[in-house]
Design a protein around this motif. Structure first.
Motif, mmCIF file in Angstrom:
data_model
loop_
_atom_site.group_PDB
_atom_site.id
_atom_site.type_symbol
_atom_site.label_atom_id
_atom_site.label_comp_id
_atom_site.label_asym_id
_atom_site.label_seq_id
_atom_site.Cartn_x
_atom_site.Cartn_y
_atom_site.Cartn_z
ATOM 1 N N PRO A 1 3.234 38.159 8.651
ATOM 2 C CA PRO A 1 3.502 38.083 7.213
ATOM 3 C C PRO A 1 3.038 36.751 6.607
ATOM 4 O O PRO A 1 3.358 35.679 7.127
ATOM 5 N N ALA A 2 2.300 36.841 5.520
ATOM 6 C CA ALA A 2 1.740 35.646 4.874
ATOM 7 C C ALA A 2 2.827 34.688 4.425
ATOM 8 O O ALA A 2 2.681 33.464 4.573
ATOM 9 N N ASP A 3 3.938 35.206 3.896
ATOM 10 C CA ASP A 3 5.008 34.313 3.427
ATOM 11 C C ASP A 3 5.646 33.543 4.574
ATOM 12 O O ASP A 3 6.007 32.378 4.441
ATOM 13 N N LEU A 4 5.753 34.170 5.747
ATOM 14 C CA LEU A 4 6.296 33.476 6.915
ATOM 15 C C LEU A 4 5.322 32.401 7.390
ATOM 16 O O LEU A 4 5.732 31.286 7.733
ATOM 17 N N ALA A 5 4.034 32.702 7.395
ATOM 18 C CA ALA A 5 3.024 31.723 7.782
ATOM 19 C C ALA A 5 3.048 30.529 6.837
ATOM 20 O O ALA A 5 2.963 29.374 7.272
ATOM 21 N N GLU A 6 3.199 30.784 5.536
ATOM 22 C CA GLU A 6 3.269 29.696 4.552
ATOM 23 C C GLU A 6 4.508 28.841 4.777
ATOM 24 O O GLU A 6 4.456 27.608 4.694
ATOM 25 N N ARG A 7 5.633 29.471 5.067
ATOM 26 C CA ARG A 7 6.887 28.738 5.310
ATOM 27 C C ARG A 7 6.760 27.862 6.556
ATOM 28 O O ARG A 7 7.187 26.713 6.567
ATOM 29 N N MET A 8 6.162 28.402 7.619
ATOM 30 C CA MET A 8 5.962 27.620 8.844
ATOM 31 C C MET A 8 5.045 26.432 8.575
ATOM 32 O O MET A 8 5.291 25.324 9.062
ATOM 33 N N THR A 9 4.005 26.646 7.796
ATOM 34 C CA THR A 9 3.072 25.575 7.453
ATOM 35 C C THR A 9 3.786 24.487 6.667
ATOM 36 O O THR A 9 3.598 23.296 6.933
ATOM 37 N N ALA A 10 4.629 24.881 5.735
ATOM 38 C CA ALA A 10 5.376 23.906 4.923
ATOM 39 C C ALA A 10 6.339 23.098 5.788
ATOM 40 O O ALA A 10 6.480 21.881 5.615
ATOM 41 N N LEU A 11 7.010 23.757 6.721
ATOM 42 C CA LEU A 11 7.989 23.072 7.575
ATOM 43 C C LEU A 11 7.340 22.092 8.545
ATOM 44 O O LEU A 11 7.977 21.132 8.992
ATOM 45 N N THR A 12 6.089 22.329 8.903
ATOM 46 C CA THR A 12 5.409 21.462 9.866
ATOM 47 C C THR A 12 4.374 20.547 9.220
ATOM 48 O O THR A 12 3.641 19.854 9.925
ATOM 49 N N ASP A 13 4.337 20.520 7.893
ATOM 50 C CA ASP A 13 3.361 19.699 7.175
ATOM 51 C C ASP A 13 3.514 18.229 7.567
ATOM 52 O O ASP A 13 4.615 17.685 7.582
ATOM 53 N N GLY A 14 2.434 17.610 7.941
ATOM 54 C CA GLY A 14 2.437 16.195 8.300
ATOM 55 C C GLY A 14 2.754 15.919 9.763
ATOM 56 O O GLY A 14 2.716 14.775 10.198
ATOM 57 N N MET A 15 3.097 16.937 10.516
ATOM 58 C CA MET A 15 3.394 16.740 11.940
ATOM 59 C C MET A 15 2.106 16.822 12.739
ATOM 60 O O MET A 15 1.288 17.706 12.527
ATOM 61 N N ASN A 16 1.939 15.870 13.637
ATOM 62 C CA ASN A 16 0.785 15.873 14.527
ATOM 63 C C ASN A 16 1.262 16.299 15.908
ATOM 64 O O ASN A 16 2.171 15.692 16.471
ATOM 65 N N VAL A 17 0.674 17.337 16.452
ATOM 66 C CA VAL A 17 1.074 17.865 17.750
ATOM 67 C C VAL A 17 -0.127 17.889 18.675
ATOM 68 O O VAL A 17 -1.167 18.443 18.334
ATOM 69 N N ASP A 18 0.030 17.242 19.826
ATOM 70 C CA ASP A 18 -0.996 17.273 20.861
ATOM 71 C C ASP A 18 -0.490 18.202 21.954
ATOM 72 O O ASP A 18 0.422 17.853 22.716
ATOM 73 N N LEU A 19 -1.029 19.417 22.039
ATOM 74 C CA LEU A 19 -0.553 20.405 22.999
ATOM 75 C C LEU A 19 -0.807 19.998 24.444
ATOM 76 O O LEU A 19 -0.222 20.564 25.363
ATOM 77 N N ASN A 20 -1.652 19.005 24.665
ATOM 78 C CA ASN A 20 -1.936 18.535 26.023
ATOM 79 C C ASN A 20 -1.079 17.340 26.417
ATOM 80 O O ASN A 20 -1.144 16.879 27.544
ATOM 81 N N GLU A 21 -0.270 16.838 25.486
ATOM 82 C CA GLU A 21 0.557 15.666 25.756
ATOM 83 C C GLU A 21 1.734 16.045 26.640
ATOM 84 O O GLU A 21 2.346 17.105 26.485
ATOM 85 N N ASP A 22 2.065 15.168 27.600
ATOM 86 C CA ASP A 22 3.217 15.399 28.463
ATOM 87 C C ASP A 22 4.495 15.331 27.644
ATOM 88 O O ASP A 22 4.592 14.572 26.674
ATOM 89 N N ILE A 23 5.504 16.101 28.051
ATOM 90 C CA ILE A 23 6.806 16.092 27.399
ATOM 91 C C ILE A 23 7.664 15.057 28.088
ATOM 92 O O ILE A 23 7.810 15.058 29.307
ATOM 93 N N ASP A 24 8.256 14.147 27.309
ATOM 94 C CA ASP A 24 9.148 13.128 27.854
ATOM 95 C C ASP A 24 10.559 13.694 27.980
ATOM 96 O O ASP A 24 11.033 14.402 27.084
ATOM 97 N N GLY A 25 11.238 13.361 29.053
ATOM 98 C CA GLY A 25 12.632 13.752 29.225
ATOM 99 C C GLY A 25 12.777 15.188 29.708
ATOM 100 O O GLY A 25 11.817 15.914 29.941
ATOM 101 N N ALA A 26 14.036 15.572 29.832
ATOM 102 C CA ALA A 26 14.371 16.910 30.317
ATOM 103 C C ALA A 26 14.145 17.946 29.231
ATOM 104 O O ALA A 26 14.306 17.658 28.041
ATOM 105 N N VAL A 27 13.787 19.132 29.650
ATOM 106 C CA VAL A 27 13.583 20.242 28.724
ATOM 107 C C VAL A 27 14.521 21.358 29.139
ATOM 108 O O VAL A 27 14.535 21.767 30.298
ATOM 109 N N THR A 28 15.318 21.812 28.209
ATOM 110 C CA THR A 28 16.227 22.922 28.469
ATOM 111 C C THR A 28 15.764 24.124 27.673
ATOM 112 O O THR A 28 15.576 24.018 26.469
ATOM 113 N N LEU A 29 15.570 25.222 28.362
ATOM 114 C CA LEU A 29 15.155 26.450 27.698
ATOM 115 C C LEU A 29 16.308 27.410 27.619
ATOM 116 O O LEU A 29 17.126 27.504 28.434
#
Length: 108
Positions: free
Chosen positions: A80-108
């Motif tokens: 849905p386009a409105d959901l994609a727009e909302r996700m884009t707005a919520l993450t605006d300005g965030m820089n994410v490196d998908l190859n970067e290691d995660i620091d600390g413990a991760v709980t799923l």
């Protein structure tokens, strides 16, 4: 069964041992790698290179989804386009490196 490598290794008082270089090479593992021990019903132990383990519940769910998509292709719709727009707005300005290691413990 042909034997390709036969090595011996002592077990320390802490239950530790060194995996001989020839065995590590045959398994294709090095420092930091993981190995798996498999004991069969006859008490024989195999040493294997540890593979990425999969969760049988998740695998079953993914298989169910795949079958459902084949049976009900009409249920597959565009994101849905409105959901994609909302996700884009919520993450605006965030820089994410998908190859970067995660620091600390991760709980799923």
């Amino acid at each position: 069964m042909a034997i390709l490598v036969r090595e011996r290794s002592k077990i320390t008082t802490k239950g530790q041992t060194t995996v001989p270089k020839a065995v590590r090479r045959a398994l294709g593992v090095s420092y930091g790698g993981e190995i798996a021990y498999v004991v069969d019903e006859f008490g024989r132990v195999s040493l294997l290179k540890a593979e990425e383990e999969t969760d049988p519940v998740i695998e079953g769910f993914l298989a169910f989804l795949a079958q459902d998509m084949v049976r009900n292709p009409a249920n597959i719709a565009a994101f849905p386009a409105d959901l994609a727009e909302r996700m884009t707005a919520l993450t605006d300005g965030m820089n994410v490196d998908l190859n970067e290691d995660i620091d600390g413990a991760v709980t799923l």
